[in-house]
Scaffold this motif. Structure first.
Motif, mmCIF file in Angstrom:
data_model
loop_
_atom_site.group_PDB
_atom_site.id
_atom_site.type_symbol
_atom_site.label_atom_id
_atom_site.label_comp_id
_atom_site.label_asym_id
_atom_site.label_seq_id
_atom_site.Cartn_x
_atom_site.Cartn_y
_atom_site.Cartn_z
ATOM 1 N N THR A 173 -1.484 67.117 -2.141
ATOM 2 C CA THR A 173 -0.583 67.517 -1.057
ATOM 3 C C THR A 173 -1.425 68.114 0.069
ATOM 4 N N TYR A 182 5.976 62.797 2.180
ATOM 5 C CA TYR A 182 6.279 62.944 0.751
ATOM 6 C C TYR A 182 7.514 62.166 0.311
ATOM 7 N N ILE A 193 0.516 65.883 -9.527
ATOM 8 C CA ILE A 193 0.525 66.332 -8.136
ATOM 9 C C ILE A 193 -0.326 67.586 -8.012
ATOM 10 N N ILE A 214 -0.125 63.190 0.221
ATOM 11 C CA ILE A 214 1.190 63.291 0.836
ATOM 12 C C ILE A 214 1.298 64.590 1.633
ATOM 13 N N ILE A 216 4.383 67.201 3.922
ATOM 14 C CA ILE A 216 5.780 67.511 4.248
ATOM 15 C C ILE A 216 5.872 67.660 5.753
ATOM 16 N N VAL A 234 8.457 69.106 -3.115
ATOM 17 C CA VAL A 234 7.881 67.837 -3.574
ATOM 18 C C VAL A 234 8.385 67.474 -4.973
#
Length: 256
Positions: A173, A182, A193, A214, A216, A234
């Motif tokens: 992330t 995401y 993750i 990924i 956000i 997530v």
């Protein structure tokens, strides 16, 4: 080293957890002398306990929100990576969380609470530069730590190599070029993750070893979120995707 857990719900959740070795309980006599279920459970588990009156109980410097129940924990049992990989998953695909250098026990506790709520199969942390399971983590997790196995490894990169050998897709992330939003990725595979340190994020070597990254998307000039909040967003999206797909598959199977 002995550490403590407080509060009725939190402490009760630890009794049947395979991850805790409990030493003894201190109970406020006025609240728990007639709690036959709790006392019987402690006796069955061979966990020592003392019923103390208010004066004796108040001599200890416990958390003010102790609710008259305190557990002395002898040890937390971290699980091995091998056993984590062998266990049966709670979901359509195995789901793990890896934490890269989480230093704040409140963040760690909140992440464990989220992982318990969403039935994450396990959490992987490093032995160094990472807060361990301790009294604060237990308190913030509100008992969630009792349900999620935590694996402590010497090297996260080596753990990632082992996960890949077992067909895990490693997702970091991060907010960097090449990352996917995401909610645009389909997680149709065993997934781990990775969430990073509160200040530096995920180490570059771990990002480079990941299969994908990924982020956000945010607005109103908000540049980042607390790591425990990001974790919740997530994971909730991933689990809900799997649940929707499962319902759809069951519906299609019933029609055919």
């Amino acid at each position: 080293m002995t550490f403590l857990a407080f509060g009725n719900h939190t402490v009760r959740s630890l009794i049947n957890s395979p991850y805790f070795q409990l030493k003894k309980f201190l109970l406020l006599v006025d609240k728990y002398k007639n709690d036959k279920v709790l006392l019987k459970l402690l006796e069955t588990k061979k966990i020592a306990y003392q019923l103390l009156d208010k004066n004796d109980f108040s001599r200890y410097s416990f958390d003010k929100k102790n609710q008259g129940i305190v557990a002395f924990i002898r040890e937390y049992n971290y699980v091995s990576l091998n056993s984590l990989l062998k266990q049966k998953s709670n979901h359509r695909f195995p789901l793990l969380v890896m934490l890269d250098g989480i230093e704040d026990p409140h963040n760690f506790g909140a992440i464990l609470r989220t992982c318990a709520a969403l039935k994450v199969d396990g959490v992987i942390i490093a032995t160094k530069n990472q807060v361990p399971v301790n009294s604060t983590v237990i308190k913030v997790s509100m008992g969630g730590v009792a349900y999620v196995p935590v694996c402590q490894v010497n090297n996260l990169l080596e753990a990632i190599n082992e996960l890949k050998k077992n067909n895990y897709w490693i997702v970091s992330t991060v907010c960097q070029p090449g990352s996917q939003e995401y909610n645009q990725i389909e997680f149709n595979f065993p997934t781990c993750i990775v969430f990073g340190n509160e200040h530096q994020g995920i180490k570059q070597k771990i990002i480079q070893k990941s299969n994908s990254a990924i982020y956000i998307s945010m607005s109103n000039n908000i540049s980042s979120l607390n790591v425990s909040v990001s974790c919740g967003i997530v994971l909730a999206r991933l689990v809900s995707q799997w649940e929707r797909n499962e319902l759809k598959n069951n519906h299609n199977n019933n029609k055919s």
